[in-house]
Design an enzyme around this catalytic site. Structure first.
Site, PDB file in Angstrom:
ATOM      1  N   LYS A  72      -2.531  21.058 -10.693  1.00 58.00           N
ATOM      2  CA  LYS A  72      -2.051  22.006 -11.687  1.00 58.00           C
ATOM      3  C   LYS A  72      -1.396  21.269 -12.854  1.00 58.00           C
ATOM      4  O   LYS A  72      -0.634  20.328 -12.653  1.00 58.00           O
ATOM      5  CB  LYS A  72      -1.065  22.987 -11.048  1.00 58.00           C
ATOM      6  N   ASP A 100     -10.596  10.863  -5.547  1.00 61.57           N
ATOM      7  CA  ASP A 100     -11.787  11.710  -5.620  1.00 61.57           C
ATOM      8  C   ASP A 100     -11.532  12.894  -6.544  1.00 61.57           C
ATOM      9  O   ASP A 100     -12.316  13.841  -6.565  1.00 61.57           O
ATOM     10  CB  ASP A 100     -12.210  12.198  -4.235  1.00 61.57           C
ATOM     11  N   PHE A 104     -12.084  11.179   5.581  1.00 57.70           N
ATOM     12  CA  PHE A 104     -11.764  12.125   4.513  1.00 57.70           C
ATOM     13  C   PHE A 104     -12.660  11.884   3.303  1.00 57.70           C
ATOM     14  O   PHE A 104     -13.214  12.825   2.721  1.00 57.70           O
ATOM     15  CB  PHE A 104     -10.292  11.962   4.121  1.00 57.70           C
ATOM     16  N   GLU A 105     -12.820  10.624   2.933  1.00 57.73           N
ATOM     17  CA  GLU A 105     -13.664  10.288   1.788  1.00 57.73           C
ATOM     18  C   GLU A 105     -15.117  10.645   2.059  1.00 57.73           C
ATOM     19  O   GLU A 105     -15.816  11.175   1.186  1.00 57.73           O
ATOM     20  CB  GLU A 105     -13.532   8.797   1.484  1.00 57.73           C
ATOM     21  N   THR A 155     -13.249   6.088   4.424  1.00 52.55           N
ATOM     22  CA  THR A 155     -12.525   6.897   5.398  1.00 52.55           C
ATOM     23  C   THR A 155     -13.293   8.172   5.720  1.00 52.55           C
ATOM     24  O   THR A 155     -14.195   8.581   4.990  1.00 52.55           O
ATOM     25  CB  THR A 155     -11.129   7.266   4.862  1.00 52.55           C
ATOM     26  N   GLU A 190       0.857  -1.186   0.000  1.00 50.69           N
ATOM     27  CA  GLU A 190       0.000   0.000   0.000  1.00 50.69           C
ATOM     28  C   GLU A 190       0.894   1.236   0.000  1.00 50.69           C
ATOM     29  O   GLU A 190       1.735   1.404   0.884  1.00 50.69           O
ATOM     30  CB  GLU A 190      -0.920   0.026   1.214  1.00 50.69           C
ATOM     31  N   ASP A 219      -1.785  12.059  -4.060  1.00 47.94           N
ATOM     32  CA  ASP A 219      -1.799  13.490  -4.369  1.00 47.94           C
ATOM     33  C   ASP A 219      -2.163  13.675  -5.841  1.00 47.94           C
ATOM     34  O   ASP A 219      -1.481  13.142  -6.721  1.00 47.94           O
ATOM     35  CB  ASP A 219      -0.421  14.088  -4.092  1.00 47.94           C
TER      36      ASP A 219
END
Length: 280
Positions: free
Chosen positions: A181, A213, A252-253, A250, A102, A177
């Site tokens: 940009k 996402d 965050f998700e 999660t 992972e 990440d």
């Protein structure tokens, strides 16, 4: 076992400021003094490998008392510095169970949940975020997860220099990440060159599971994986997959979904090499 793995209560630092608990008590280290004498190294590979564009950006943030304690106590037992020296996975885990790599585990909650739900699979979890490393070690210790090892450093060096061919049974890259940009797109992890390397370390039939996402990145992932000759989409329609039950949702998700973000999962299989006629 509960559906989630919760972070255990962190021990409190001793009065007066114990240097073993950086982040909770201000401590000024002498020049050259390591942050965690018995923990992960600041730059395990040093300057032994060429400089190149990296897909990650190390983050500096506060390390709690519990995380620092876990790094000090458990790194020698469950930690691995990515220093370029070959590693024997059977020796690292002390067994011969399947091993999934992972890359990028954040604070480690999802990794710990997956390890708890599937104790017959070993997880080698790589990240450069020190608080996350300490948190995952803390979770593994608190819940008795002997099938987790935490690696510190550059996953490319781990794959290229340290792991033997056909040694991995799976690869997970969750919410890397996105480098949104355009001028930074070259920093994204999922690129043809990365897949070339990963394919040499994955056993035939191994699953590459990505999730993001960031929809433009998801489209790029789908395009790059579909075009690569060593991987095939597990979806008959050639598209994205629904989130499988083994990947936890999660916090965050969940926050992103509440804001209307679209999360895409990709599940691709490492295909068996076919010997061309006349090839030796």
């Amino acid at each position: 076992m509960s559906d989630s793995v919760n972070t255990p209560e962190a021990p409190q630092p001793s009065p007066g400021g114990d240097h073993r608990y950086p982040g909770s008590v201000r401590h000024t280290r002498a020049k050259g003094e390591p942050r965690f004498p018995d923990g992960p190294k600041a730059d395990p590979a040093g300057s032994h490998f060429e400089r190149r564009i990296r897909s990650f950006q190390p983050r500096r943030s506060r390390v709690t008392a519990g995380q620092a304690d876990a790094l000090q106590r458990l790194w020698s037992k469950w930690g691995l510095d990515i220093d370029g020296h070959p590693v024997d996975l059977r020796e690292l885990f002390g067994d011969d169970r399947p091993v999934v790599l992972e890359i990028g585990f954040g604070m480690g909650e999802a990794t710990a949940q997956m390890a708890a739900a599937d104790p017959d699979t070993d997880i080698l979890a790589v990240d450069v975020h020190t608080p996350g490393q300490g948190n995952l070690l803390n979770l593994a210790d608190h819940h008795g997860l002997s099938n987790v090892r935490v690696a510190n450093g550059d996953a490319i060096i781990l794959l290229r220099e340290m792991l033997p061919a056909d040694s991995l049974d799976g690869l997970r890259v969750y919410f890397p990440d996105p480098w949104p940009k355009k001028r930074h797109h070259k920093r994204r992890l999922i690129q043809p060159e990365f897949l070339d390397l990963a394919a040499t370390r994955l056993k035939p039939g191994a699953i590459v599971h990505c999730a993001t996402d960031w929809e433009p990145y998801a489209e790029q992932m789908l395009e790059v994986l579909t075009a690569h000759p060593d991987f095939e989409n597990t979806r008959p329609d050639g598209g994205f997959a629904p989130r499988p039950g083994f990947r936890p949702l999660t916090r965050f998700e969940g926050q992103g979904l509440d804001k209307g973000h679209v999360v895409n999962d990709l599940l691709f299989r490492r295909v068996q090499h076919r010997v061309r006629p006349g090839a030796r």
